[in-house]
Design an enzyme around this catalytic site. Sequence first.
Site, PDB file in Angstrom:
ATOM      1  N   HIS A 188       0.804  -1.225   0.000  1.00  0.00           N
ATOM      2  CA  HIS A 188       0.000   0.000   0.000  1.00  0.00           C
ATOM      3  C   HIS A 188       0.841   1.281   0.000  1.00  0.00           C
ATOM      4  O   HIS A 188       0.390   2.302  -0.509  1.00  0.00           O
ATOM      5  CB  HIS A 188      -0.956   0.008   1.207  1.00  0.00           C
ATOM      6  CG  HIS A 188      -2.146  -0.905   1.014  1.00  0.00           C
ATOM      7  ND1 HIS A 188      -2.013  -2.257   0.791  1.00  0.00           N
ATOM      8  CD2 HIS A 188      -3.477  -0.665   1.009  1.00  0.00           C
ATOM      9  CE1 HIS A 188      -3.220  -2.796   0.658  1.00  0.00           C
ATOM     10  NE2 HIS A 188      -4.118  -1.859   0.790  1.00  0.00           N
ATOM     11  N   HIS A 200      -7.546   1.274  -7.141  1.00  0.00           N
ATOM     12  CA  HIS A 200      -6.858   1.022  -5.874  1.00  0.00           C
ATOM     13  C   HIS A 200      -6.186  -0.365  -5.866  1.00  0.00           C
ATOM     14  O   HIS A 200      -5.003  -0.498  -5.540  1.00  0.00           O
ATOM     15  CB  HIS A 200      -7.857   1.145  -4.722  1.00  0.00           C
ATOM     16  CG  HIS A 200      -7.276   0.791  -3.388  1.00  0.00           C
ATOM     17  ND1 HIS A 200      -6.351   1.581  -2.727  1.00  0.00           N
ATOM     18  CD2 HIS A 200      -7.465  -0.295  -2.596  1.00  0.00           C
ATOM     19  CE1 HIS A 200      -6.007   1.011  -1.595  1.00  0.00           C
ATOM     20  NE2 HIS A 200      -6.666  -0.129  -1.480  1.00  0.00           N
TER      21      HIS A 200
HETATM   22  P1  NAD Z   1     -15.931   1.084  -5.588  1.00  0.00           P
HETATM   23  O1  NAD Z   1     -16.744   1.029  -4.394  1.00  0.00           O
HETATM   24  O2  NAD Z   1     -15.728   2.390  -6.260  1.00  0.00           O
HETATM   25  O3  NAD Z   1     -16.542   0.070  -6.656  1.00  0.00           O
HETATM   26  C1  NAD Z   1     -15.939  -0.040  -7.922  1.00  0.00           C
HETATM   27  C2  NAD Z   1     -16.953   0.177  -9.053  1.00  0.00           C
HETATM   28  O4  NAD Z   1     -17.768  -0.976  -9.162  1.00  0.00           O
HETATM   29  C3  NAD Z   1     -17.911   1.352  -8.824  1.00  0.00           C
HETATM   30  O5  NAD Z   1     -18.115   1.983 -10.061  1.00  0.00           O
HETATM   31  C4  NAD Z   1     -19.204   0.672  -8.378  1.00  0.00           C
HETATM   32  O6  NAD Z   1     -20.330   1.420  -8.705  1.00  0.00           O
HETATM   33  C5  NAD Z   1     -19.156  -0.616  -9.147  1.00  0.00           C
HETATM   34  N1  NAD Z   1     -19.830  -1.757  -8.545  1.00  0.00           N
HETATM   35  C6  NAD Z   1     -19.766  -2.184  -7.262  1.00  0.00           C
HETATM   36  N2  NAD Z   1     -20.368  -3.371  -7.128  1.00  0.00           N
HETATM   37  C7  NAD Z   1     -20.866  -3.699  -8.340  1.00  0.00           C
HETATM   38  C8  NAD Z   1     -21.574  -4.819  -8.825  1.00  0.00           C
HETATM   39  N3  NAD Z   1     -21.828  -5.896  -8.075  1.00  0.00           N
HETATM   40  N4  NAD Z   1     -21.966  -4.802 -10.124  1.00  0.00           N
HETATM   41  C9  NAD Z   1     -21.654  -3.753 -10.927  1.00  0.00           C
HETATM   42  N5  NAD Z   1     -20.936  -2.681 -10.528  1.00  0.00           N
HETATM   43  C10 NAD Z   1     -20.553  -2.656  -9.242  1.00  0.00           C
HETATM   44  O7  NAD Z   1     -14.450   0.497  -5.373  1.00  0.00           O
HETATM   45  P2  NAD Z   1     -13.867  -0.712  -4.490  1.00  0.00           P
HETATM   46  O8  NAD Z   1     -12.690  -1.187  -5.249  1.00  0.00           O
HETATM   47  O9  NAD Z   1     -14.882  -1.660  -4.076  1.00  0.00           O
HETATM   48  O10 NAD Z   1     -13.370   0.041  -3.183  1.00  0.00           O
HETATM   49  C11 NAD Z   1     -12.312   0.976  -3.219  1.00  0.00           C
HETATM   50  C12 NAD Z   1     -12.363   1.799  -1.955  1.00  0.00           C
HETATM   51  O11 NAD Z   1     -12.220   0.937  -0.828  1.00  0.00           O
HETATM   52  C13 NAD Z   1     -11.264   2.836  -1.851  1.00  0.00           C
HETATM   53  O12 NAD Z   1     -11.821   4.057  -1.467  1.00  0.00           O
HETATM   54  C14 NAD Z   1     -10.366   2.304  -0.737  1.00  0.00           C
HETATM   55  O13 NAD Z   1      -9.739   3.330  -0.018  1.00  0.00           O
HETATM   56  C15 NAD Z   1     -11.356   1.555   0.112  1.00  0.00           C
HETATM   57  N6  NAD Z   1     -10.762   0.489   0.947  1.00  0.00           N
HETATM   58  C16 NAD Z   1     -11.109   0.479   2.262  1.00  0.00           C
HETATM   59  C17 NAD Z   1     -10.615  -0.521   3.074  1.00  0.00           C
HETATM   60  C18 NAD Z   1     -11.038  -0.585   4.515  1.00  0.00           C
HETATM   61  O14 NAD Z   1     -10.489  -1.391   5.264  1.00  0.00           O
HETATM   62  N7  NAD Z   1     -12.007   0.193   4.913  1.00  0.00           N
HETATM   63  C19 NAD Z   1      -9.764  -1.507   2.556  1.00  0.00           C
HETATM   64  C20 NAD Z   1      -9.441  -1.465   1.216  1.00  0.00           C
HETATM   65  C21 NAD Z   1      -9.948  -0.447   0.399  1.00  0.00           C
END
Ligand code: NAD
Length: 364
Positions: free
Chosen positions: A247, A265
Site C-alpha cells: 500500500h 486502488h
Molecule cells: P468502488 O466502491 O468504487 O466500486 C468499484 C466500481 O464498481 C464502482 O463503479 C461501483 O459502482 C461498481 N460496482 C460495485 N459493485 C458492483 C456490482 N456488483 N456490479 C456492478 N458494478 C458494481 O471500489 P472498491 O474497489 O470496491 O473500493 C475501493 C475503496 O475501498 C477505496 O476508497 C479504498 O480506499 C477503500 N478500501 C477500504 C478498506 C477498509 O479497510 N475500509 C480496505 C481497502 C480499500
Amino acid sequence: MIRVDVGLGERSYPILVDAALLDRAAEQLTGYARGGRLIVVTDENVATTQLPRLTAGLGEIAVVPIILPAGEATKSWGMLERLTDQLLELGVERSDHIVALGGGVIGDLVGFAAAILKRGCGFIQVPTTLLAQVDSSVGGKTAINTRAGKNLVGAFHQPDLVLIDPTTLDTLAPREVRAGYAEVVKYGLIDDFAFFSWCEAHSAALLAGDAEARSHAIAHGVAAKARVVAADERETTGTRALLNLGHTFGHALEAETGFSEMLLHGEGVACGMALAFRFSAALGLCPRQDAVRVGQHLAQAGLPTTLAEAHVTADGATLVAHMAHDKKMAGGRLPFLLARGIGKTFLAKDVDLAEVARFLDGER
Ligand code: NAD
Ligand code: GLY
C-alpha cells in the site's frame, strides 16, 4: 453458508458468505429492520445491478434507498454531509442499522456516517465488489478523502453484520474483479504460502467467474482478516499493519495518477506488492526468485507490476514525496512492509527513504 466471526468482545459480529444471500436477505436482516424498514445506501451502478435483488429478497421489509454517485469522489465531505442530512431527515436513531450495499467507497462512507450520526448508530455491510468482500467490509476502518489525501478523516466503527453474496460479482466489470483479486493474493503473500499456491492454481478459474473458486477465496480472505482484526483492531501492535502490504508504494502510484480510473486502488496495491518484493530482493532480504514469482502471478492475473504498466513516469524522489504524506508517517519515519519470502512479510521501521527513491529510479 459459511460463517466467520470477528471476535471483538461485545462488538463481535458475524460474516456470512453464501451464494444468493441477497435473494433471501429477509432471513438475515429481519431482526435489524426497526419498524419494518431498512435504509439502504448504495451507488448508482449497484442501484441498477443489485439493489432490485436485495429489495426483492427483503420481501415485507420496506426498503428506503439512498442512491449516491459512483466513484472514489463520493468519499468526500460533500457526500458525507448530503448522506447524513438525508439520514437525519429520515429520522435515523441509534438503534437503526444502515445498510451499505456496494463496494469499498459506499462501505467506507456509510460506515463513517454511522460512526458519527447521533454519536454512533449501527450499520451492515453488504459488499458487492471482490475488494470489499475480501477486505474493506470487515474490520471497521471507515473514512472519507480530503484535499490533503485519501482516507485521512475517518473512524474505527465496526459493522454489526457482514453479508457476502459472491454472485453479486457476476455484474462487476472484469477489471474491477481483477483489482479486487490483488487483495486476495495479498493474504497469501503476507503469511500463507499455501494460499498463495492455491491462488496460482485457481486464479484463472476465479477470474473467469467460477463460483467455487470465488467462494473459497472470499471465505479464506475474510477468515484471515477476521483473525488479524481480532488481534489488533486499531493497528497498534503491528499485526494489522501487515494488511498494508504494497500500500505504501501503491498509494504513491495512486497519488501520481490522481486517484483516477487510470489506476484502480487494487491495481495500485498489485503493483505496490510487486515493488515491495523486488525492493526486498534488492535489499538482499528476499530470494530474487520469490519476487519474480510474485510479479509473474500478478501479471498473469492481468494486474500491473511495473511503473510503466501503472502509467507512472515520475522519478523516485517524486514518488517518495507522496509517501511522506502517508498517515502512518511517525516522527519523520515511514514503516514499510517488506518480505523475507512469499508468506514472510514483516514491518520494517528503519527503511531509508533515499534508498527507496534510488530503487524506484532503477525501476523506471
Ligand atoms: P468502488 O466502491 O468504487 O466500486 C468499484 C466500481 O464498481 C464502482 O463503479 C461501483 O459502482 C461498481 N460496482 C460495485 N459493485 C458492483 C456490482 N456488483 N456490479 C456492478 N458494478 C458494481 O471500489 P472498491 O474497489 O470496491 O473500493 C475501493 C475503496 O475501498 C477505496 O476508497 C479504498 O480506499 C477503500 N478500501 C477500504 C478498506 C477498509 O479497510 N475500509 C480496505 C481497502 C480499500
Ligand atoms: N485494509 C487494511 C485494513 O483493514 O487494515
